[in-house]
Design a protein around this motif. Sequence first.
Motif, PDB file in Angstrom:
ATOM      1  N   VAL A 238       0.818  -1.210   0.000  1.00 27.52           N
ATOM      2  CA  VAL A 238       0.000   0.000   0.000  1.00 27.52           C
ATOM      3  C   VAL A 238       0.855   1.263   0.000  1.00 27.52           C
ATOM      4  CG1 VAL A 238      -2.010  -1.051   1.095  1.00 27.52           C
ATOM      5  CG2 VAL A 238      -0.223  -0.076   2.522  1.00 27.52           C
TER       6      VAL A 238
ATOM      7  N   TRP B 162      -1.167   0.563 -11.037  1.00 23.05           N
ATOM      8  CA  TRP B 162      -2.297   0.180 -10.191  1.00 23.05           C
ATOM      9  C   TRP B 162      -2.060  -1.195  -9.577  1.00 23.05           C
ATOM     10  CZ3 TRP B 162      -6.288   3.450  -9.188  1.00 23.05           C
ATOM     11  CH2 TRP B 162      -6.422   4.582 -10.011  1.00 23.05           C
TER      12      TRP B 162
ATOM     13  N   LYS C 164      -4.888   0.410  -5.136  1.00 22.58           N
ATOM     14  CA  LYS C 164      -3.843   1.400  -4.872  1.00 22.58           C
ATOM     15  C   LYS C 164      -3.287   1.934  -6.183  1.00 22.58           C
ATOM     16  CE  LYS C 164       0.385   0.808  -4.648  1.00 22.58           C
ATOM     17  NZ  LYS C 164       1.766   0.320  -4.457  1.00 22.58           N
TER      18      LYS C 164
ATOM     19  N   ARG D 258      -0.002   4.313  -7.696  1.00 24.53           N
ATOM     20  CA  ARG D 258       1.302   4.930  -7.413  1.00 24.53           C
ATOM     21  C   ARG D 258       1.727   5.772  -8.598  1.00 24.53           C
ATOM     22  NH1 ARG D 258       7.086   2.086  -5.848  1.00 24.53           N
ATOM     23  NH2 ARG D 258       8.410   3.686  -6.775  1.00 24.53           N
TER      24      ARG D 258
ATOM     25  N   ARG E 247       1.131   8.243  -3.312  1.00 20.99           N
ATOM     26  CA  ARG E 247       0.451   6.964  -3.150  1.00 20.99           C
ATOM     27  C   ARG E 247      -0.993   7.234  -2.723  1.00 20.99           C
ATOM     28  NH1 ARG E 247       4.839   6.717  -4.673  1.00 20.99           N
ATOM     29  NH2 ARG E 247       6.554   5.328  -4.076  1.00 20.99           N
ATOM     30  N   SER E 248      -1.931   6.609  -3.376  1.00 22.40           N
ATOM     31  CA  SER E 248      -3.341   6.714  -3.009  1.00 22.40           C
ATOM     32  C   SER E 248      -3.911   5.299  -2.956  1.00 22.40           C
ATOM     33  CB  SER E 248      -4.129   7.542  -4.023  1.00 22.40           C
ATOM     34  OG  SER E 248      -3.615   8.851  -4.126  1.00 22.40           O
ATOM     35  N   TRP E 249      -4.623   4.983  -1.887  1.00 19.51           N
ATOM     36  CA  TRP E 249      -5.262   3.674  -1.843  1.00 19.51           C
ATOM     37  C   TRP E 249      -6.588   3.747  -1.097  1.00 19.51           C
ATOM     38  CZ3 TRP E 249      -1.009   4.864   1.133  1.00 19.51           C
ATOM     39  CH2 TRP E 249      -1.071   4.600   2.502  1.00 19.51           C
TER      40      TRP E 249
ATOM     41  N   ASN F 190      -4.060   8.862   1.395  1.00 18.12           N
ATOM     42  CA  ASN F 190      -3.104   9.448   0.468  1.00 18.12           C
ATOM     43  C   ASN F 190      -1.823   9.765   1.213  1.00 18.12           C
ATOM     44  OD1 ASN F 190      -3.941  10.112  -2.417  1.00 18.12           O
ATOM     45  ND2 ASN F 190      -5.766  10.727  -1.278  1.00 18.12           N
TER      46      ASN F 190
END
Length: 801
Positions: free
Chosen positions: A124, A583, A626, A628, A633-635, A669
């Motif tokens: 993550v 992703w 997730k 990148r 980083r966003s998940w 985030n």
Amino acid sequence: MRSWSLGIVLFLCCGRLLAQAPPTLAVTISFSETPLAEALELLEAEYGLGFNYLAANIEGKTTSCEFQQADWKELSRCLFLTHGLEAKLLPQGYVSISVGVVEDSLLQELLVVDLETVHVSEYVADGISATPDGRRVEIKPEKTPPIPGAADQELSRILSLLPGVTSLRESAGELSIRGGSRDHNLVLWDGIPIYSSGHYFGMISNFNPELVESVNLWRGQAEAAYGGRVAGMIQMETSRDIAQSLSVGGGLSLLQTSAFAKIPLVQKRSDLHLSFNGSLPPLLAGPAYESYREQVFQGSQFENILEQGSSSPLPTDEDFRFQEFNGRWQFNVSPRHRFTLSGFSQTDDFTYQLGVAGRTEYYQDALFSSNLGGSLNYQQDFSGNRGLSVIMAVTDFRNRGTNSFNQGRALRTDSRSSNIQENSLWLRYHQPLGKTGRLEVGGQVQEYHNRISWKRENSLLSDRRFSFKSNNNEATAASFFSSYQWQPKGPWRAEIGLRIPYYNLTNQFYPEPRLSASVQLSKAMLLKAGYGFNHQFTQEIINLNPDKISTSAPLWTLPDGSGYQVLKGREATFGFTGQARAWLFDVEFYHKQVDSLSSLRSNLIGDAPIVLRGDSRATGVDFLIKHRRRNWRSWAIYSLSSTKWRFLQLADDQFPADNDRRHQLRLMNTFNVDRWSFSLAWRVQSGARYTPTDVRERIRIRDGAVFARIIRGDLNSGILPVYHRLDASVFYDWTAGVNKKFHGRIGLSLLNLYDRENFLERQFIVQRLEPVTTNAVPFKVEEITRTGLGFTPNLRASIGW
């Protein structure tokens, strides 16, 4: 609701909108006999690259390269081609490193694969990797991003970033893993079992992250070598690298102070690691502790005393402190022989006193707990990838709570305490089996000593002047285990294991077969499944509705086959993992069953027996997606689950469990630029369960007398309002001095940014009114609703060299 939906879309998409594709590389950096692994870490930090490689391929390799505005071709030639390595630059800054030709497969490029450790190199966020089948997640605390809402890098709260892990009642240590309770999790620190849930009633994580190199989490189906719990496992390990130079540091936040030292003793052979965490009494007046205090003491007598403030003419004294010492000494007899001695000491002491003890009028509520532990680990590596590990560990957990009230001739004292000691010897041996397999065999012997006592004294009641209940018990569990890992060159991978414990108090064997398998369906898709049994030989007696601080002391006991039963758990999982460029997505379905539960759930029992026996069923799915893009980083984690209990003394059918949270969504985030690191998280979940309770009057027609009837709704049929909050943290790192040996960090956290009033739990206490007159309703119902933390800021500064 529409605004929430828009917020979700923006939250998930913002990383993609703001992050840009990596520019043409222009690297300016120099290395001199630098280990290649260290050089790659520096390039990741400075230039946003992401290297994926098999550790064995770069082990022992160093580099002495100097770059001035170097492009990728120059960088690759000096760093990799000179060592016979092939490096392939992928979109979004990924770099795949291998020996020989690399297949054009995004999955193989992003997964680091060998027989013993299969990893998704970034699960993550930075510093968090995972096996593709999801059984084990590995966390490197020093590399993880800021935890949203926390200025301290608390180890327990890092786990809340992961799918399937829920922090109940906003505490740090009360973690629920896929429907389980806190005591269902096996927690080890260098092989030592941990019974303490953390500091300040579990709100602050224990163990200094400076001494912990890695944290491994199993959300179920742990290796056959581990047993004794029916839910998950958390394994913390200190560093096995020998410090080459002195390293010291310390920090201070609004919750605690800390310090550490890594001291070399014998060059490349022995060193000593030490750390300290502790509270400072002046911090109790700060905003962080004030918020924690309001959350912890709700519904207790202590809360009523606090609400009176300075109106009482009696002097008041509140004292809280905790201390924690951790240490690890290592001696490498040779490159293949290693001794490691580890130990810790943790104490928590809380006392509130109104008046002066021994005088005619005073009130005191106190709670003390301690956890001591130590382990000796011997490891020997043989030729041919064979190895032997021997661990001897001891742990001693004690707690006691005391409540005293004195007013004139009335003297009432209540106290309770428990102590559990565990001594264990653990042996593991592994070796390759054929060209595609690995065999491990071993055994473990655990010896338990347990003591629980209650004491009550009331000077106004002759028959209650002195009552005492004590329970002493001893038990032994002996286990044999074996596992076989199989991974041919094709897409298949499997592990089959068997653990067979014997428990002397029940004189029974408890076989625990475990199986996991995965297959790569395509270049970017992996299918996984698992099944396993577990048994548990220590239990925490849970007592809700504690009306005193002293009654919140956790009590551990041993099952004897009559009053308390050996817990039996089994779990099945099925899911898939895939990657498509930047992703990552992971989906896992699970079903968990736990039998022979024992509980003192007083908010549910009414007139039922004190000890309840039942079972638990948890079914759900955890979904992770997730994205990148360089340093962003966003998940998103969404969990749909159902956890139900059944206690035959209460109802014939299953009912929602206390920890049932049907819907849980976490949007996170992280972003770093230069020396700054930012994190933002929004959490939303279904409200907690409760049992509606009411008192209704009934008037007898003949004489008009008033009676009361207690009306209870269906068990846990009530649901509190939706829980949600927004948390943020920002860190600033700096370095100074020759070779940047001096370093520091300043961290600011803001928990519950918009100060949402969240309800954690609701309980009803039925009280008998005295004196009872002919026409009076003899009962009343008091509703107690606990709320979560409001807006809570925290600030931390640390320095080291």
